[in-house]
Scaffold this active site. Sequence first.
Site, PDB file in Angstrom:
ATOM      1  N   MET A 142      12.243 -24.602   7.365  1.00  0.00           N
ATOM      2  CA  MET A 142      11.118 -25.492   7.660  1.00  0.00           C
ATOM      3  C   MET A 142       9.979 -25.183   6.696  1.00  0.00           C
ATOM      4  O   MET A 142       9.573 -24.030   6.560  1.00  0.00           O
ATOM      5  CB  MET A 142      10.663 -25.269   9.109  1.00  0.00           C
ATOM      6  N   HIS A 143       9.482 -26.227   6.021  1.00  0.00           N
ATOM      7  CA  HIS A 143       8.378 -25.993   5.086  1.00  0.00           C
ATOM      8  C   HIS A 143       7.493 -27.215   4.846  1.00  0.00           C
ATOM      9  O   HIS A 143       6.436 -27.085   4.244  1.00  0.00           O
ATOM     10  CB  HIS A 143       8.953 -25.557   3.733  1.00  0.00           C
ATOM     11  N   ARG A 144       7.899 -28.390   5.305  1.00  0.00           N
ATOM     12  CA  ARG A 144       7.159 -29.602   4.951  1.00  0.00           C
ATOM     13  C   ARG A 144       5.792 -29.643   5.637  1.00  0.00           C
ATOM     14  O   ARG A 144       5.650 -29.204   6.783  1.00  0.00           O
ATOM     15  CB  ARG A 144       7.966 -30.849   5.311  1.00  0.00           C
TER      16      ARG A 144
END
Length: 384
Positions: free
Chosen positions: A222-224
């Site tokens: 997860m990074h957005r």
Amino acid sequence: MKVLSVVGARPNFMKVAPFIHEIQRHNEANEKLVDHILVHTGQHYDPLMSDIFFERLGIPRPDHNLNIGSGGHGVQLGQTMIAFDELLQEVKPDWVVVIGDVNATLSCSVIAKRHQIKVCHIESGLRSFDKRMPEEINRMVTDSISDLLLTPDTISSDNLRREGKPEESIKFVGNIMIDTLVKNVEQAKLLNTQEIIEANRFKNLSVVQSAIEENNFGLMTMHRPSNVDDRNVLLSIVETLENKICPKLSIVLPLHPRTEKQLKTFGLWERFTQISGLVLLNPIGYLELLKLNTEAKLFLSDSGGIQEECTYLGTPCITLRDSTERPVTLKEHGGVSVLVGNNMELVEKYFNDFLTKDRQPQKPALWDGNTAKRCLEAILSFQD
């Protein structure tokens, strides 16, 4: 023929590697050689791009590095255009090959056309239909000026036709990232899951994190910004992991630096790191993540590339996005992924559904490991 390929970030290297290998095979078998030049714009610095990264995947180091570095979109686009303009005056290729949807893709395709150089776009036609995403603008502009549009699936080809692109410029070649997966999956399977976990665990946490059982864990990346830049959204994800997911299944999460930064900024770090059943890792390499994906019961991710790999491997994928430029990976199109956005009720629903699902590998048309060969053939046979 002189072909110049552009990469702007680590995933681009994994996509260009099969193309370079195919050029090498072509040159060994033919008198008509292809002179290939690899350019890294340096858009993203990635500490995982070590010597072992290039050695394991057989990726040559770039012939030129523009060293653009980080910065806002305007800074990256402008500086890349300036540096690439100077390079093209020196190198003078017949073709510029761009991949995907990073800022380097847009910048270098525009400057190539200003020099009257033919442009080939690999992964053409992908559309999320969400113009709030910078990547969507990059894809659309690049496709509008490219001479050769190489698509990964038939949905992408149809998108280009609807936009009025000439039929002779559209070539359905398949997914080049799957070439890399096919070549490396057996090597990845030889790795040891427990060794990957222990070698990459986060150190100096206030609690001792759980062990995992092989073939009985989930994966998450997860990074957005849509997931990590809003405290309320990030808090809801933390709560769902804490109360709904990790009590039922251990989750292995290689933590992106942006996500770590935001958890600390929002005061959620201590709570997050103490979730029982959550196993935090430092960022890991391609082969290590591929190995874990071959064993995971399910994957939660906001990455487009992960959707593709899960589809090929059959790992049920809960996609933490409202839209995707890769609809071929969705269950309604025969894939294994579902879109849930930030709706934690949907996350919980599909998590419970997927817990009891067996792997069902799906291989869309031409996801066969031979895409790079078709890409090179399309370039060599292109007629103005």
